[in-house]
Each structure stands twice: as C-alpha cells, then as structure tokens.
Design a protein around this motif. Structure first.
Motif, PDB file in Angstrom:
ATOM      1  N   ASP A   1      55.395  50.386  29.331  1.00 15.33           N
ATOM      2  CA  ASP A   1      55.282  51.378  30.383  1.00 15.33           C
ATOM      3  C   ASP A   1      54.391  51.224  31.509  1.00 15.33           C
ATOM      4  OD1 ASP A   1      57.417  52.482  28.875  1.00 15.33           O
ATOM      5  OD2 ASP A   1      55.955  54.032  27.999  1.00 15.33           O
TER       6      ASP A   1
ATOM      7  N   TYR B   1      64.017  46.974  27.753  1.00 13.58           N
ATOM      8  CA  TYR B   1      64.366  47.981  26.622  1.00 13.58           C
ATOM      9  C   TYR B   1      63.323  48.453  25.633  1.00 13.58           C
ATOM     10  CZ  TYR B   1      69.299  45.852  27.320  1.00 13.58           C
ATOM     11  OH  TYR B   1      70.497  45.450  28.009  1.00 13.58           O
TER      12      TYR B   1
ATOM     13  N   THR C   1      59.923  52.898  28.011  1.00 12.03           N
ATOM     14  CA  THR C   1      60.611  54.328  27.907  1.00 12.03           C
ATOM     15  C   THR C   1      61.197  54.734  29.149  1.00 12.03           C
ATOM     16  OG1 THR C   1      58.397  55.054  26.669  1.00 12.03           O
ATOM     17  CG2 THR C   1      60.243  56.778  27.566  1.00 12.03           C
ATOM     18  N   ASN C   2      62.863  54.959  28.865  1.00 18.04           N
ATOM     19  CA  ASN C   2      63.629  55.284  30.096  1.00 18.04           C
ATOM     20  C   ASN C   2      63.590  56.654  30.704  1.00 18.04           C
ATOM     21  OD1 ASN C   2      65.354  56.710  28.306  1.00 18.04           O
ATOM     22  ND2 ASN C   2      66.815  54.984  28.059  1.00 18.04           N
ATOM     23  N   GLU C   3      64.590  56.906  31.339  1.00 17.74           N
ATOM     24  CA  GLU C   3      64.646  58.258  31.955  1.00 17.74           C
ATOM     25  C   GLU C   3      64.780  59.295  31.063  1.00 17.74           C
ATOM     26  OE1 GLU C   3      68.527  56.276  33.020  1.00 17.74           O
ATOM     27  OE2 GLU C   3      66.351  55.775  32.911  1.00 17.74           O
ATOM     28  N   ASP C   4      65.578  58.942  29.795  1.00 15.50           N
ATOM     29  CA  ASP C   4      65.740  59.833  28.870  1.00 15.50           C
ATOM     30  C   ASP C   4      64.623  60.017  27.640  1.00 15.50           C
ATOM     31  OD1 ASP C   4      68.295  60.714  29.999  1.00 15.50           O
ATOM     32  OD2 ASP C   4      69.287  58.775  29.223  1.00 15.50           O
ATOM     33  N   GLY C   5      63.606  58.959  27.853  1.00 10.77           N
ATOM     34  CA  GLY C   5      62.601  58.921  26.824  1.00 10.77           C
ATOM     35  C   GLY C   5      62.775  58.243  25.699  1.00 10.77           C
ATOM     36  N   VAL C   6      63.806  57.384  25.818  1.00 14.79           N
ATOM     37  CA  VAL C   6      64.241  56.246  24.813  1.00 14.79           C
ATOM     38  C   VAL C   6      63.754  54.863  25.066  1.00 14.79           C
ATOM     39  CG1 VAL C   6      66.179  55.628  23.510  1.00 14.79           C
ATOM     40  CG2 VAL C   6      66.116  57.615  24.497  1.00 14.79           C
ATOM     41  N   SER C   7      63.525  54.175  23.907  1.00 15.13           N
ATOM     42  CA  SER C   7      63.102  52.876  24.045  1.00 15.13           C
ATOM     43  C   SER C   7      63.519  52.229  22.677  1.00 15.13           C
ATOM     44  CB  SER C   7      61.945  52.616  24.475  1.00 15.13           C
ATOM     45  OG  SER C   7      60.897  52.694  23.429  1.00 15.13           O
ATOM     46  N   LEU C   8      63.355  50.850  22.443  1.00 16.19           N
ATOM     47  CA  LEU C   8      63.646  50.324  21.197  1.00 16.19           C
ATOM     48  C   LEU C   8      62.361  50.056  20.164  1.00 16.19           C
ATOM     49  CD1 LEU C   8      66.087  47.152  21.731  1.00 16.19           C
ATOM     50  CD2 LEU C   8      66.370  49.336  20.364  1.00 16.19           C
TER      51      LEU C   8
ATOM     52  N   PRO D   1      60.242  52.758  19.175  1.00 15.13           N
ATOM     53  CA  PRO D   1      60.228  53.471  17.749  1.00 15.13           C
ATOM     54  C   PRO D   1      61.239  52.754  16.735  1.00 15.13           C
ATOM     55  CG  PRO D   1      60.544  54.796  19.613  1.00 15.13           C
ATOM     56  CD  PRO D   1      60.844  53.483  20.239  1.00 15.13           C
ATOM     57  N   TYR D   2      62.016  51.995  17.142  1.00 16.55           N
ATOM     58  CA  TYR D   2      62.988  51.253  16.058  1.00 16.55           C
ATOM     59  C   TYR D   2      62.194  50.171  15.550  1.00 16.55           C
ATOM     60  CZ  TYR D   2      66.630  48.410  14.222  1.00 16.55           C
ATOM     61  OH  TYR D   2      67.446  47.660  13.525  1.00 16.55           O
TER      62      TYR D   2
END
Length: 242
Positions: A48, A117, A120-127, A129-130
């Motif tokens: 980030d 990947y 954190t993208n614009e939707d607050g998502v990334s790999l 946490p996975y």
C-alpha cells in the motif's frame, strides 16, 4: 586431470544440472519462508505504501520505513532483506541507483503486476488477508462446506444431499481446483499442488482432485454428468447435471 575434467562440456553440463537441481531442492525445503515473509510485508503495509506513492513509484527501504510506525534503527536494513526475497519471486521490482551522499548504491523497490494483487484496491480488497488466513490457527482448525476439504466418503454424502435437493432439470455448481493426472510444472499447478498439501495436512481426507476423481464422485452420487464450464484464477467452474 581436474582441469581436463572441468573443460569437458559434458561434465560441465552435468555439474550445472546438479547445481540447479540442488538449488531447487534447497528452495523447496525452505519454501515455508516465502508465505511468512509475504504476510509480513503485507502486515507492514509495504504494498500500500508503494501504491500510494503513485504509478511507477520507486522507493528505498528507508523511504518505506519512514511511513511505518517503528523506531527500530535496523528496520530499513531488515526490510531491505525482506524485499530482496520478494524481488526474487517477481513480487516486487528493484532498481539500483547511485547514492551520491555515501558514494555507493542503493536499491529502489517498485510494484509489479503480481504485487498489485496484494495492495488494497478501491473496494478495500486484496490477497493479503487470504495469505494471513492460510497461516492462521483458526483456519487450520476450521471446517468449510466445500469439496476439497473433505474425504471422498463425506463428499459423496454431500453430493447426494445436493442431488436429492434439486429438481430433475436442476444442476449443482461446483468451483474447485482440478489437478492433472500427470504432474504439471506450470506456475498455476504449483499453487494447486501447494493447496493439496494444505488439504492433506489440515483436513482429514481433504485433497484436490483430478477430473476423473471428480467425475467418479458425481456418478456415484447419481449425477448424469459434469460440464467443465471454464477456468478462472486456477479454479474450474463445473456444472453437475442430474
């Protein structure tokens, strides 16, 4: 004699193959380090920080550490070692530039298509946490209703329940990894084989399956056939027909 042996192209080829094979074996024997380091980099906010620096940004370890809540005087040096490992797996880019102040060189790090990947993208998502989930004790002790977590016996019971629950013209959608009958050396399959190891060690009977094994389960559960619709991000979307 040693010189003559070393100058023999055939011997050189054998030595090079042996050295390459040994290096590969050493990498595999310490492969647990990569996900741990990747998780650390994500938790530290490295991806980030690079993303917020702007498109094509290249930052030194000191510049990255300056944006972290740490007072550790060795933080930049330690981070540099972490980032070098990620560069070796194409997860970050690295550029060497002259450091005029100290008369030496320093490394500048940047994002790559892979590392994007993990930001954190614009939707607050990334790999990120996975990646954390795969190492978390909660994940290890948890159970989820998906096929690869379960033994053939339990999968059969699950699929029979699905079969009985749908109408005569119904179908069940299954999203699973599919492994080839003959081992594959492609990058996607390496990921799938690693998932298979997670299933084997974390879930009794859990495993990734071949097309033939999935077809056998479907047939025993009563389904008339399977359509392997498409593959997305190393996972197959399958339709089980009644």
């Amino acid at each position: 004699m040693a010189f003559l042996k070393e100058s023999n192209p055939r011997n050189l080829d054998n030595d090079q193959r042996e050295e390459k094979s040994f290096s590969c074996a050493m990498q595999l024997s310490t492969s647990i380090v990569l996900p741990m380091v990747l998780h650390s980099a994500f938790e530290l906010g490295v991806f980030d920080i690079l993303s917020k620096a702007g498109p094509g940004a290249k930052l030194s370890p000191s510049q990255i550490v300056a944006q972290m809540p740490t007072k550790n005087p060795d933080a930049a040096m330690m981070l540099d070692r972490i980032l070098k490992l990620l560069v070796s797996h194409s997860m970050l880019g690295c550029t060497m530039v002259a450091d005029e102040e100290f008369g030496s060189f320093q490394r500048l790090y940047s994002l790559t298509p892979v590392s994007e990947y993990f930001m954190t993208n614009e939707d607050g998502v990334s790999l990120g946490p996975y990646t954390a989930l795969a190492q978390d004790q909660v994940f290890i002790k948890s159970w989820f209703s998906i096929l690869h977590d379960w033994s053939d016996e339990y999968c059969l019971k699950l699929l029979k329940n699905c079969y009985n629950a749908i109408p005569n013209d119904g179908k069940v959608i299954v999203v699973e990894a599919v492994i080839p009958t003959i081992p594959d050396i492609s990058t996607p399959m390496k990921s799938t084989y690693q998932l298979d190891m997670l299933m084997m060690t974390h879930y009794p009977g859990g495993k990734e399956r071949t097309q033939e094994e999935i077809m056998a389960l479907a047939t025993m559960a009563g389904f008339s056939g399977i359509k392997f619709e498409c593959s997305v991000c190393d996972l197959w979307v399958m339709e089980f027909f009644k």
